[in-house]
Design an enzyme around this catalytic site. Sequence first.
Site, short mmCIF file in Angstrom:
data_model
loop_
_atom_site.label_atom_id
_atom_site.label_comp_id
_atom_site.label_asym_id
_atom_site.label_seq_id
_atom_site.Cartn_x
_atom_site.Cartn_y
_atom_site.Cartn_z
N ASP A 185 0.98 -1.21 -0.05
CA ASP A 185 -0.06 -0.05 0.08
C ASP A 185 0.93 1.18 -0.03
O ASP A 185 1.59 1.56 0.89
CB ASP A 185 -0.83 0.12 1.39
CG ASP A 185 -1.83 1.14 1.16
OD1 ASP A 185 -1.60 2.13 0.77
OD2 ASP A 185 -2.88 1.32 2.20
N VAL A 186 0.82 1.86 -1.04
CA VAL A 186 1.88 2.99 -1.24
C VAL A 186 1.48 4.17 -0.27
O VAL A 186 2.42 5.07 -0.07
CB VAL A 186 1.93 3.57 -2.78
CG1 VAL A 186 2.49 2.51 -3.69
CG2 VAL A 186 0.35 3.99 -3.02
N ASN A 204 2.85 2.85 -10.70
CA ASN A 204 1.69 2.95 -11.31
C ASN A 204 0.35 3.20 -10.27
O ASN A 204 -0.43 4.02 -11.04
CB ASN A 204 1.31 1.66 -12.15
CG ASN A 204 0.02 1.42 -12.51
OD1 ASN A 204 -0.30 2.29 -13.30
ND2 ASN A 204 -0.92 0.82 -11.91
N TYR A 216 -10.49 17.84 -11.08
CA TYR A 216 -9.67 16.97 -10.61
C TYR A 216 -8.22 17.68 -10.26
O TYR A 216 -7.17 17.37 -10.31
CB TYR A 216 -9.23 15.54 -11.52
CG TYR A 216 -10.37 14.76 -11.70
CD1 TYR A 216 -10.87 14.00 -10.76
CD2 TYR A 216 -10.93 14.72 -13.23
CE1 TYR A 216 -11.76 12.97 -11.01
CE2 TYR A 216 -11.96 14.11 -13.42
CZ TYR A 216 -12.45 13.20 -12.36
OH TYR A 216 -13.54 12.50 -12.72
N LYS A 269 0.27 14.84 -10.34
CA LYS A 269 1.03 14.16 -11.14
C LYS A 269 2.02 15.29 -11.69
O LYS A 269 3.13 14.85 -12.26
CB LYS A 269 -0.12 14.01 -12.54
CG LYS A 269 -1.15 12.58 -12.29
CD LYS A 269 -0.13 11.28 -11.80
CE LYS A 269 -1.00 10.26 -11.97
NZ LYS A 269 -0.49 9.24 -11.66
N THR A 303 -10.55 2.66 -17.74
CA THR A 303 -10.30 1.95 -16.29
C THR A 303 -11.34 2.58 -15.47
O THR A 303 -12.08 3.43 -15.84
CB THR A 303 -8.69 2.08 -15.95
OG1 THR A 303 -8.89 3.70 -15.82
CG2 THR A 303 -7.73 1.70 -16.91
#
Length: 233
Positions: free
Chosen positions: A60-61, A87, A153, A160, A191
């Site tokens: 779990d990052v 990712n 977002y 990012k 996705t």
Amino acid sequence: MSTVTRYESMGEQVVLVTGATRGIGKQIAAQLTEFGATVYAGARDTVDITADNQHPVELDVADDETIKQAIDQIATEAGRLDVLVNNAGVAGPRAPLHENETADIDTTLDVNLRGPAVLTKFALPFLLERSGGRVVNVSSGMGALGEGMSGTYPPYRISKAGLNGLTVYLHGEYAEDGLIANAACPGWVRTDLGSSEAPKSPAEGADTPVWLATFRPGSTAGRFWRNRELIDW
């Protein structure tokens, strides 16, 4: 202009892919496995890793302890790490920033930016053991400063952009030690994050990250890519 030479096979090389249970991450893990790599598939719950030719690893990052344990597991079992694919990611809240809950901002930044930075920190000693270790950061055009940041977002966009900054930092700090760090924009992909309306399949979205993971020493690094082409930050 870019210089790219690639491995024809990744036999004996070890790869860690985060967020490997579905979508782009699952496809990255599958394609690199087909390329001959030993793939450790990171997941918060390892029962979600169903491929019998991959090595599930609890990761779990947003949890530092699982990050350290995952790297320790790979070091113990494989004795090396050649590629890290950051990712795992979340979309976060869609509303304008002033309408976001602070906890939602924190969660998005933790998963999309802090997590990759901390995981890379623990992975670097192994990635630098031999020339040509690679870090592939799965980023987004939504974080490209030159493409404008207006729209939805906001925490995702900011995270990012930060991931792109991490890529540039890694190149500046470790390129002379042989590290090859690049960022990839997979495009708009069908996705859970991208929606069913997206034009690309997860396999197509995985193509550029997988391509970057196969770079040989001396290939272009410290850059941002989409569809195997250089794009602006």
